[in-house]
Design an enzyme around this catalytic site. Structure first.
Site, PDB file in Angstrom:
ATOM      1  N   SER A 429      11.438  -9.256  -0.011  1.00 37.28           N
ATOM      2  CA  SER A 429      12.051  -8.252  -0.881  1.00 37.28           C
ATOM      3  C   SER A 429      12.139  -6.892  -0.200  1.00 37.28           C
ATOM      4  CB  SER A 429      11.220  -8.093  -2.163  1.00 37.28           C
ATOM      5  OG  SER A 429      11.277  -9.236  -2.948  1.00 37.28           O
ATOM      6  N   PRO A 430      13.149  -6.097  -0.559  1.00 38.55           N
ATOM      7  CA  PRO A 430      13.164  -4.698  -0.102  1.00 38.55           C
ATOM      8  C   PRO A 430      11.955  -3.972  -0.677  1.00 38.55           C
ATOM      9  CG  PRO A 430      15.265  -5.340  -1.105  1.00 38.55           C
ATOM     10  CD  PRO A 430      14.285  -6.411  -1.438  1.00 38.55           C
ATOM     11  N   GLN A 507      19.785  -3.019   1.911  1.00 40.38           N
ATOM     12  CA  GLN A 507      20.137  -2.709   0.524  1.00 40.38           C
ATOM     13  C   GLN A 507      20.572  -1.245   0.468  1.00 40.38           C
ATOM     14  OE1 GLN A 507      17.058  -1.888  -2.606  1.00 40.38           O
ATOM     15  NE2 GLN A 507      17.691  -3.902  -3.384  1.00 40.38           N
ATOM     16  N   TYR A 589      18.594   3.691 -10.961  1.00 43.24           N
ATOM     17  CA  TYR A 589      19.234   4.526  -9.946  1.00 43.24           C
ATOM     18  C   TYR A 589      20.696   4.780 -10.345  1.00 43.24           C
ATOM     19  CZ  TYR A 589      14.974   3.535  -7.330  1.00 43.24           C
ATOM     20  OH  TYR A 589      13.669   3.437  -6.959  1.00 43.24           O
ATOM     21  N   GLY A 730       7.818 -10.121  -2.645  1.00 35.83           N
ATOM     22  CA  GLY A 730       7.486  -8.788  -2.171  1.00 35.83           C
ATOM     23  C   GLY A 730       6.031  -8.578  -1.846  1.00 35.83           C
TER      24      GLY A 730
END
Length: 794
Positions: A429-430, A507, A589, A730
């Site tokens: 995961s980012p 990303q 965001y 993650g």
């Protein structure tokens, strides 16, 4: 003590006999409105584990029940003309009438007073008549006691979406059988199991709208049964369907399952407690066969709590508090599994595009209690066969020759997106590192990403990388808006490609109203002490009310500039050599703020309906997709649930995914939350996987599951069942960069080295170089903003 049980079902009878066995001096009275041995049910199902609990509580009763049981190990799933069978499940069936008979006889043997054909209209008068110290309300689904003291118990009663009818048949079945039938009106399913030497339960279920479309609402009981016999004729082999509810007329025999949960289980009338038990307190969907199990285990636990308090009146409050605390936790766990199972059956149509083997696997693991390794323990041959089927299909879909040994866990099968082939289904995961300097990544990012690329994952995703300086979350977030950023990323991408057979993605995102904050360890979401930059959002907002900087509403000029920034960053990502591009439209965001109604209050073309709210994110995505090489994949991360009333729901997530699929997205990365601090998420293992499941199987697009996936068993089950195509992991990768390899070792699988011929070949490398030459020629003498503008113009 004097104890009165209102309701002579399994809960009341079993509690009565346990208490009488525990202390013969108790006077215990069970009051039942029906005649002895009357029941309108067919069969009851227990697992081997439940039988063990009964044996420990009262061995003589358990022995009689066991002698009357019909035992089977297999489950059979009939779908699209195929039959899939798996074993080792360990179930027992007994007629409900026989079970009640055993419990009634045991109660009489021990000296419990049984009072039949007495309808209790006033529980307080009944308690006074028997001078009760304790009243048990075991009066079933439609409990009068629960209704009378609803202010205390605070029940939630929810009628579910399907109509079902509980029938029987004289045909005997040697497996617990699930039979799915498609009609011109929709899908019907039957839950079938044998419970004695001559009879089987035959439950037929279908969504309300299908039931109405088929005309069953208008049919008499006899007509409806005949209709069902025709539908399942080949399964019944000439045997009739039987009803024991002759007192019901017309469509009344078809009911909707009532899901019941109570916040409290004990009400006090002065010094006399009234305690809920069994279906009066809770229900669990029949698809996991646990209603009677819960009732009996309620009785076991309450008897245990009272025994630990010596059964004295002064100990009652503490004993009842322990009972409520212990059972509430167990019931929540079981009801959670039952809800998963129930929702799967309510939405069978969602899964009917699956092939029969995968459909059956999905059904077997629907509750999330039964995992891939659980299945392997129960039936190694079935799991080995399924893994071979899944691997054969996966290699074929990826355009790769299948290895000779196809005993490959699903998470280690390849996956192809556009021209990119991933060696397995694991994605890193980012994860924000807050370690960039003026947007430039360095050695920390090199070590972080290369270590995880070497750790066995197929795709490592760089953290959210910002498309402009004012798009950053913190001053320490990476960017792709300056030449030095591209060069720094190129160094890392080249290292990942040189050192490993993993792919690397980036990303891209814009922080919006959540920008200009400190690094997480200095105060997450807190504004900077100095050096703040202006913020924009879909509408004016403060992410932390009274604390965060106020973001202004983005103007059309802002939107054009931001769109160009995303395109410029996309071009830079291609120049850096990334294999995969993801657009961040989640977590509050900037692009997420347009999608969620919690943060978008615009009155122009970008506000209002969901389609309008998605307009700007889709516009950005389309511009990026035009700039990104067609042979490389793009994904979109969305918040599939805002966890706030009035926010995005999983229903909305399906619609959002369809819009991005139409725009050219390849994968939807299904996360949730972080849009509003008012959120109330429900956490748990794999808690966001159901969102990926819905999007994949309703919107018909590949998905990436995220959220509390922390062992191979989770990833294998998710991929094998078709709940998602990829699993993003993650925190476990933070703890162990080689998590993928470690999990492979833990389950005894040795990943096969990825052959070099599966890596990008000469033709693809030449195509990448040609693309770079074309971009360089097109942009000669132009600024990045001018290049982006030309691309936007087509």
């Amino acid at each position: 003590m004097n104890i009165v049980c209102i309701g002579g079902g399994p809960a009341g009878l079993y509690f009565a006999l346990l208490m009488k066995r525990q202390q013969p001096a108790h006077r215990i009275v069970v009051v039942e409105r029906n005649r002895p041995y009357d029941t309108f049910g067919w069969g009851v199902v227990f697992s081997d584990q439940t039988l063990g609990n009964l044996s420990a509580a009262d061995e003589p009763t358990a022995r009689q029940i066991l002698q009357a049981f019909n035992h089977w190990d297999d489950i059979e799933v009939c779908f699209k003309g195929e039959v899939v069978r798996s074993g080792g499940h360990g179930f027992c069936g007994i007629g409900r009438k026989r079970l009640l008979g055993i419990l009634q006889e045991r109660c009489q043997e021990l000296g419990v007073e049984l009072v039949f054909e007495t309808d209790v209209a006033d529980d307080q008068a009944l308690a006074a008549r028997y001078q009760a110290d304790l009243v048990i309300a075991s009066d079933g689904l439609n409990s009068r006691i629960r209704a009378r003291y609803a202010d205390t118990y605070r029940p939630q009663v929810e009628a579910r979406q399907c109509r079902f009818v509980w029938l029987g048949t004289t045909k005997k079945f040697d497996a617990f059988t699930f039979d799915f039938r498609q009609t011109e009106h929709g899908w019907f399913q039957a839950h079938i199991y044998q419970f004695d030497g001559a009879t089987s339960t035959f439950i037929i279920e279908t969504p309300e709208e299908v039931w109405r479309a088929a005309g069953l609402e208008e049919m008499s009981q006899e007509e409806a049964i005949a209709w069902c016999e025709r539908l399942f004729a080949d399964r019944l082999d000439g045997h009739p369907l039987l009803s024991n509810a002759a007192h019901l007329r017309g469509s009344a025999m078809w009911i909707r399952f009532p899901r019941i949960a109570c916040e409290r289980w004990v009400h006090w009338n002065g010094a006399v407690p009234v305690v809920l038990m069994g279906d009066a307190a809770h229900t669990a969907h029949f698809s996991i066969g646990s209603g009677t199990k819960l009732a009996l285990e309620d009785a076991i636990e309450l008897a245990r709590c009272l025994a630990s308090g010596a059964g004295l009146r002064d100990d009652l409050p503490a004993a009842l508090a322990r009972y409520e605390e212990v059972r509430a936790v167990e019931v929540v766990k079981l009801q959670s599994a039952a809800r998963n199972s129930m929702e799967w059956f309510e939405n069978v149509r969602r899964y009917t595009a699956l092939d029969a083997p995968q459909f059956a696997y999905s059904m077997l693991t629907r509750s999330q209690r039964l995992s891939h390794e659980n299945l392997r323990l129960r039936d190694p041959r079935y799991v080995a066969g399924y893994e071979q089927w899944f691997a054969r299909r996966a290699f074929a879909q990826a355009g790769l020759p299948a290895p000779s040994d196809l005993a490959i866990p699903p998470m280690f099968t390849p996956y192809k997106v556009r021209d990119l082939v991933l060696k397995n289904r694991v994605v890193v995961s980012p994860m924000a590192q807050y370690s960039a300097v003026d947007g430039t990544v360095g050695d920390w990012h090199m070590v972080h990403l290369c270590a995880r690329a070497l750790g066995g994952a197929a795709l490592v995703m760089a953290e959210m990388t910002c498309v402009s300086a004012d798009a950053r979350i913190t001053p320490f977030c990476p960017g792709l808006y300056a030449p030095e950023h591209t060069q720094a990323w190129r160094r890392i991408v080249d290292s990942v490609h040189t050192l490993s057979d993993a792919k690397i993605g980036v990303q891209l995102g814009h922080a919006g109203a959540k920008g200009s904050t400190r690094a997480m360890w200095d105060g997450i979401d807190q504004p900077l002490d100095a050096g703040n930059w202006p913020l924009v959002s879909a509408s004016p907002q403060q992410y932390l009310e009274g604390v965060s900087q106020l973001a202004r509403e983005a103007s059309e000029d802002d939107l054009r500039r931001i769109e160009a920034d995303f395109v410029r960053a996309t071009l830079a990502a291609e120049q850096a050599g990334f294999d995969w591009l993801e657009l961040h439209c989640a977590h509050g965001y900037l692009l997420s703020s347009f999608i969620s109604p919690l943060t978008n209050r615009r009155t122009d073309d970008y506000g209002g309906s969901l389609e309008n709210r998605c307009r700007f994110p889709l516009r950005v995505f389309a511009a990026m997709r035009a700039a990104w090489p067609m042979h490389k994949p793009m994904s979109v991360r969305i918040s599939a649930h805002d966890w706030v009333e009035g926010g995005i729901t999983p229903d909305d997530a399906v619609r959002i995914a369809r819009l991005f699929r139409q725009a050219g997205a390849d994968v939807i990365d299904c996360s949730s939350g972080q849009v509003s601090k008012r959120e109330k998420p429900v956490f748990g293992r794999m808690f966001q996987t159901p969102f990926a499941d819905r999007v994949r199987n309703e919107a018909n697009i590949a998905t990436m599951a995220v959220g509390s996936i922390f062992e191979a068993d989770h990833a294998n089950g998710i991929v094998a069942a078709g709940r998602a195509d990829l699993c993003a992991v993650g925190r476990p990768h933070l703890a162990n960069p080689a998590w993928t390899l470690a999990e492979a070792a833990r389950i005894g699988y040795r990943p096969v080295p990825w052959p070099r011929q599966y890596l990008p070949g000469k033709q693809q490398l030449e195509r990448n170089l040609e693309r770079e030459r074309q971009l360089a020629a097109a942009g000669a003498g132009l600024t990045p903003q001018q290049v982006a503008a030309k691309l936007l113009e087509g």
